[in-house]
Design a protein around this motif. Structure first.
Motif, short mmCIF file in Angstrom:
data_model
loop_
_atom_site.label_atom_id
_atom_site.label_comp_id
_atom_site.label_asym_id
_atom_site.label_seq_id
_atom_site.Cartn_x
_atom_site.Cartn_y
_atom_site.Cartn_z
N PRO A 79 -10.53 34.59 33.63
CA PRO A 79 -9.10 34.95 33.59
C PRO A 79 -8.20 34.04 34.41
N VAL A 80 -8.75 33.16 35.24
CA VAL A 80 -7.95 32.29 36.11
C VAL A 80 -8.04 30.83 35.69
N ARG A 81 -9.22 30.36 35.33
CA ARG A 81 -9.47 28.93 35.14
C ARG A 81 -9.50 28.55 33.66
N VAL A 82 -9.12 27.30 33.40
CA VAL A 82 -9.12 26.78 32.03
C VAL A 82 -9.65 25.35 32.01
N ILE A 83 -10.09 24.92 30.84
CA ILE A 83 -10.38 23.52 30.56
C ILE A 83 -9.22 23.00 29.73
N THR A 84 -8.62 21.89 30.13
CA THR A 84 -7.48 21.36 29.38
C THR A 84 -7.49 19.83 29.50
N ASN A 85 -6.38 19.19 29.15
CA ASN A 85 -6.27 17.73 29.26
C ASN A 85 -4.87 17.36 29.74
N ARG A 86 -4.59 16.07 29.83
CA ARG A 86 -3.37 15.61 30.46
C ARG A 86 -2.19 15.43 29.50
N SER A 87 -2.32 15.83 28.27
CA SER A 87 -1.21 15.66 27.32
C SER A 87 0.02 16.46 27.76
N SER A 88 1.19 15.83 27.70
CA SER A 88 2.44 16.49 28.10
C SER A 88 3.18 17.13 26.93
N GLY A 89 2.86 16.72 25.71
CA GLY A 89 3.57 17.23 24.54
C GLY A 89 4.86 16.50 24.23
N LYS A 90 5.22 15.49 25.02
CA LYS A 90 6.49 14.78 24.80
C LYS A 90 6.53 14.11 23.43
N MET A 91 5.38 13.56 23.01
CA MET A 91 5.37 12.84 21.74
C MET A 91 5.58 13.80 20.57
N GLY A 92 4.88 14.92 20.57
CA GLY A 92 5.05 15.87 19.47
C GLY A 92 6.45 16.43 19.41
N ARG A 93 7.03 16.74 20.58
CA ARG A 93 8.40 17.25 20.59
C ARG A 93 9.37 16.20 20.06
N SER A 118 3.87 9.96 30.06
CA SER A 118 4.92 8.97 30.29
C SER A 118 6.07 9.16 29.30
N GLU A 119 7.25 8.64 29.66
CA GLU A 119 8.39 8.65 28.73
C GLU A 119 8.29 7.53 27.71
N THR A 120 7.51 6.51 28.01
CA THR A 120 7.35 5.36 27.12
C THR A 120 5.94 5.32 26.56
N THR A 121 5.76 4.51 25.54
CA THR A 121 4.46 4.46 24.88
C THR A 121 4.26 3.11 24.21
N ARG A 122 3.02 2.81 23.94
CA ARG A 122 2.63 1.68 23.10
C ARG A 122 1.74 2.25 22.01
N ALA A 123 2.03 1.95 20.78
CA ALA A 123 1.29 2.57 19.69
C ALA A 123 1.19 1.64 18.50
N LEU A 124 0.28 1.99 17.62
CA LEU A 124 0.10 1.29 16.34
C LEU A 124 0.21 2.32 15.23
N LEU A 125 1.08 2.09 14.25
CA LEU A 125 1.17 2.94 13.07
C LEU A 125 0.25 2.34 12.03
N THR A 160 10.27 3.89 23.92
CA THR A 160 10.28 5.30 24.31
C THR A 160 9.56 6.15 23.27
N LYS A 161 9.11 7.31 23.72
CA LYS A 161 8.50 8.24 22.78
C LYS A 161 9.55 8.80 21.81
N THR A 162 10.80 8.88 22.28
CA THR A 162 11.88 9.28 21.38
C THR A 162 12.01 8.29 20.23
N GLY A 163 11.95 7.01 20.56
CA GLY A 163 12.04 5.98 19.54
C GLY A 163 10.86 6.02 18.58
#
Length: 390
Positions: free
Chosen positions: A197-211, A348-355, A367-370
């Motif tokens: 009820p207290v502890r979880v397994i998770t990761n470092r994703s912030s959700g900024k990209m999906g939003r 991060s607010e910025t990213t490097r990616a390949l489509l 930026t992730k907004t871009g």
């Protein structure tokens, strides 16, 4: 989001007018040029000099022989969109009745006649917002094409919407809407698997990209659904989940009438059997990890024809390896394209990616907004090709 957009900002006599200086600043931060228009009542709440300071333009406080309303909102006028924020019950009723007795209502009538987009952010006490005449006026002008940014109902007041909500609706009204009529589902952020009820397994994703993707789709006219472990957002229907299984179930349900899915969430790869009670600290503990289902594979089985955009996060930093792994995922699940990025950009607010598409891969750095905008434009292209072929 508003690069190159001219916004005429109408301010009326609600106490929420005190927020318009910061709203004007935010519009400009997003790239817009802003010119203010004020009623007499608004000037009793906030001085025109403050609006002039915030916009760096002279403020229209009366209609003169210079026909300021035509200059701003008429045929070939300066404004790409006329935003009224805040809008009082009085002003909304006058617009519905084509009453032009303030600079703001005169600009509104002119904009409606010239097909200049109009966005209204009402603010008033809740009983006024619930008045049958006010509701009828809102329905009337909505049928004329005016876009309303719903207020926040709090403490007996219909408070002006957040700056984020207003900016999104201004961008949606002022821009092209290639995704209009499309329903886009976006998964975002991390999931959590309960150990106890207290502890979880998770990761470092912030959700900024999906939003950022959901917001970009909304601005381009889509009805967006955001599935994440986070608060409601003004640009999408929000479905709150925590675990991988909850995200899978909510996404499967949301996709029943979707036109595309963007699987941007960093879904946990493993789950554990949860203890009913808190596990006491200080003892050695071994957790048996069980793999979670792959969301894109499950959704591909459920919806064989649904365009799906996948994300692939790697830690190698090797571009060729990232493309290779992305193409394996693309081919396995029959995806529209895959966004490959390095795990170092998490949070991060910025990213490097390949489509990564079947035949090519485009680099993006910014930026992730871009990147959200690039992804939304690519989705529009995918859906456009499919509708043309169909």
């Amino acid at each position: 989001m508003l690069e190159g957009v001219n916004v005429a900002l109408g301010i009326t006599g609600s106490i929420a007018a005190v927020k318009t200086v910061e709203l004007a600043h935010e519009l400009r931060r997003q790239g817009a040029a802003v010119r203010g228009v004020m009623t007499d009542s608004a000037q009793g709440i906030i001085h025109p000099w403050a609006v002039e300071f915030a916009t760096e333009n002279e403020v229209v406080t009366e209609i003169t022989g210079g026909v300021e309303h035509v200059d701003l909102c008429g045929y070939d006028g300066w404004a790409d969109v006329f935003l009224i924020a805040p809008a009082t019950a009085n002003t909304v009723g006058k617009i519905a009745g084509a009453v032009d007795d303030t600079p703001v209502t005169t600009c509104a009538t002119t904009a409606l006649g010239a097909d200049t987009p109009v966005v209204v952010a009402p603010a008033m006490h809740e009983p006024m917002y619930d008045h049958p005449g006010v509701l009828e006026a809102i329905d009337t002008v909505s049928e004329w094409g005016i876009n309303f940014v719903d207020p926040r109902i709090e403490e007996g007041k219909a408070k002006i919407a957040s700056e984020e909500a207003i900016v999104c609706d201004v961008a949606r009204a002022a821009g092209d809407r290639p995704l209009e009529g499309e329903h886009i589902v976006v998964t975002s952020g991390a999931t959590s698997e309960s150990i106890d009820p207290v502890r979880v397994i998770t990761n470092r994703s912030s959700g900024k990209m999906g939003r950022a993707v959901a917001k970009a789709c909304y601005v381009r006219g889509a009805d967006a659904t955001l599935v994440h472990d986070g608060p409601d957002v003004p640009y999408a229907e929000t479905r709150r989940v925590e675990s991988a299984s909850e995200m899978l179930a909510a996404t499967r349900d949301a996709c029943s009438d979707a036109d595309a899915l963007v699987s941007a969430a960093a879904i946990g790869d493993y789950t554990v059997e949860e203890s009913d009670e808190k596990i006491r600290s200080g003892q050695e503990l071994t957790l048996e990890l069980e793999p979670t289902p792959k969301l894109i594979d499950e959704l591909r089985t459920a919806y064989p024809d649904l365009p799906i955009v996948g994300f692939k996060t790697e830690t190698s930093g090797d571009e060729a390896a990232m493309i290779e792994q992305a193409r394996k995922t693309l081919e396995r699940a029959g995806l529209a394209f895959v966004v490959a990025n390095d795990a170092s950009v998490m949070g991060s607010e910025t990213t490097r990616a390949l489509l990564v598409h079947a035949d090519d891969a485009a680099r993006y750095e910014g930026t992730k907004t871009g990147l959200g905008s690039e992804i939304a434009d690519s989705i529009a292209a995918v859906l456009g090709v499919e509708s043309a072929d169909g």
